[in-house]
Design a protein around this motif. Structure first.
Motif, PDB file in Angstrom:
ATOM      1  N   THR A 279       0.850  -1.187   0.000  1.00  6.08           N
ATOM      2  CA  THR A 279       0.000   0.000   0.000  1.00  6.08           C
ATOM      3  C   THR A 279       0.888   1.239   0.000  1.00  6.08           C
ATOM      4  OG1 THR A 279      -0.096   0.249   2.412  1.00  6.08           O
ATOM      5  CG2 THR A 279      -1.730  -1.215   1.399  1.00  6.08           C
ATOM      6  N   SER A 280       0.281   2.391  -0.286  1.00  8.26           N
ATOM      7  CA  SER A 280       1.045   3.639  -0.269  1.00  8.26           C
ATOM      8  C   SER A 280       1.541   3.974   1.129  1.00  8.26           C
ATOM      9  CB  SER A 280       0.195   4.781  -0.822  1.00  8.26           C
ATOM     10  OG  SER A 280      -0.981   4.938  -0.061  1.00  8.26           O
ATOM     11  N   ASP A 281       0.691   3.764   2.127  1.00  5.11           N
ATOM     12  CA  ASP A 281       1.100   4.020   3.507  1.00  5.11           C
ATOM     13  C   ASP A 281       2.310   3.178   3.882  1.00  5.11           C
ATOM     14  OD1 ASP A 281      -1.058   5.670   3.621  1.00  5.11           O
ATOM     15  OD2 ASP A 281      -2.137   4.570   5.185  1.00  5.11           O
ATOM     16  N   ALA A 282       2.250   1.906   3.522  1.00  6.89           N
ATOM     17  CA  ALA A 282       3.325   0.984   3.876  1.00  6.89           C
ATOM     18  C   ALA A 282       4.620   1.332   3.138  1.00  6.89           C
ATOM     19  CB  ALA A 282       2.906  -0.452   3.568  1.00  6.89           C
ATOM     20  N   ALA A 283       4.497   1.806   1.893  1.00  7.06           N
ATOM     21  CA  ALA A 283       5.682   2.231   1.147  1.00  7.06           C
ATOM     22  C   ALA A 283       6.296   3.469   1.784  1.00  7.06           C
ATOM     23  CB  ALA A 283       5.320   2.499  -0.309  1.00  7.06           C
ATOM     24  N   SER A 284       5.450   4.394   2.245  1.00  5.84           N
ATOM     25  CA  SER A 284       5.942   5.603   2.892  1.00  5.84           C
ATOM     26  C   SER A 284       6.705   5.275   4.171  1.00  5.84           C
ATOM     27  CB  SER A 284       4.780   6.544   3.212  1.00  5.84           C
ATOM     28  OG  SER A 284       4.166   6.996   2.031  1.00  5.84           O
TER      29      SER A 284
END
Length: 376
Positions: A279-284
């Motif tokens: 997910t984008s959150d996890a990538a961040s």
């Protein structure tokens, strides 16, 4: 907090983690993702805030991971600065770097920082200087699979390395069973697909395998696939299509391809409290552990692929804009600086959210803008 080299950029999580939509990243090859959203954000408000450079015809090429963002940036900039034409060709990271090193483009987009030999070659184009890496966007590389009846598949780095190195060839292998004790795993043969073309996606995927499972991935890595056996397809669209239609298949590609084609994706067991989804959150959260390892004006980042931080997705890429620190072409220098300053600005980064990317946090964006302003 001051950005220092070889210091974890933990404040990257601030703001970037607020992006909740799946990162719409297209492939690091010469294909487009038909499932991604069309560009938006070309508003008069965005155009009004842009400081235009001199009139010019800017040619650039490279990563298509940033294509959707680049479409918005180009539209907004050209709306504000009618005397400048910008032509960004999504040819892929490898092709973009090659064209930059040949002196045919003002800047390149790449999902991999310049290698040492590429920096050396850049000195012939950047008279009195060299090519530098300026981070702009980031996002997860998903591992998609086709295994009817199996949901929420969990794998870890050693198991993925063995799968893509043809060491694990059946879905009911004990190593996979151990990670998925409640799944009904079939004895189906694993069909592992990799990219047939040189790709920043491959480079980042294999960096993860080498960084998190070095003993099981005996290859140096790079844009070209090195492991033996397996099956291949061109561009991320090709890999995703093969995974979608092939029972027992597994492959890697930008998250948008999985989303567009409803391909289930693997959760990664990193040793954290729970397996992590792409997910984008996890990538961040993954990028929050990055270190600046570039020297001089270069802002190349090093990711901690062996992270065990809760919620951090380890197979993540960062896309850079590559330009000369000194020796840029005089006829396009001012326009290049103006355009790069815009895309790294608060307004330029703010528009990324509607495209599903994670904007740069203030700390690193400030550093990027400082380096852009010093281009000569």
């Amino acid at each position: 907090m001051k950005l220092t080299r070889k210091t974890g950029l933990r404040s990257l999580a601030v703001g970037a983690i607020a992006v909740s939509s799946a990162l719409v990243l297209t492939a690091c090859g010469s294909d487009n993702n038909s499932g991604s959203s069309s560009p938006s954000g070309g508003s008069s408000n965005a155009a009004a805030s842009i400081k235009c450079g001199s009139k010019a015809n800017l040619l650039a090429s490279g990563s298509t991971a940033q294509k959707n963002a680049m479409d918005v940036w180009v539209k907004n900039y050209m709306q504000a600065c009618s005397g400048t034409q910008i032509n960004y060709k999504p040819t892929g990271s490898g092709a973009g770097v090659t064209e930059f090193l040949q002196g045919s483009t003002a800047f390149a987009g790449s999902d991999s920082a310049l290698k040492a030999d590429e920096v050396t070659k850049s000195k012939a184009v950047c008279k009195g200087g060299q090519g530098i890496d300026l981070p702009m966007v980031g996002g997860p590389i998903a591992v998609g699979y086709n295994l009817p009846g199996v949901d929420n598949l969990v794998l870890d780095a050693p198991t993925l390395a063995k799968i893509f190195n043809s060491q694990i060839v059946k879905w009911d292998d004990p190593a996979i069973k151990k990670l998925n004790p409640n799944a009904k795993l079939p004895s189906t043969s694993i069909q592992a697909f990799h990219r047939s073309d040189e790709s920043g996606t491959t480079d980042n995927f294999t960096k993860y395998l080498k960084g998190a499972a070095a003993s099981d991935w005996p290859y140096s890595g790079g844009k070209a696939w090195q492991a033996k056996n397996g099956q291949s397809a061109p561009q991320s669209s090709g890999v995703a299509a093969q995974v979608k239609q092939t029972a027992g298949a597994i492959g890697y590609f930008e998250l948008s391809y999985a989303t567009a084609s409803n391909i289930p994706t693997v959760k990664i067991d990193t040793g954290a409290s729970a397996p992590v989804a792409a997910t984008s959150d996890a990538a961040s959260k993954m990028i929050a552990d990055a270190k600046v390892v570039g020297t001089g004006n270069d802002l190349a980042l090093q990711l901690n692929y062996a992270t065990k931080a809760d919620g951090a997705y380890p197979i993540t890429l960062v896309t850079y804009e590559i330009a000369c620190d000194k020796g840029n072409k005089p006829d396009t220098l001012d326009a290049t600086k103006a355009f790069l300053n815009y895309i790294a600005s608060d307004d330029g980064q703010k528009g990324l959210s509607s495209q599903g990317y994670a904007p740069l946090p203030a700390e690193i964006a400030t550093k990027v803008r400082s380096e852009i302003s010093s281009l000569s």
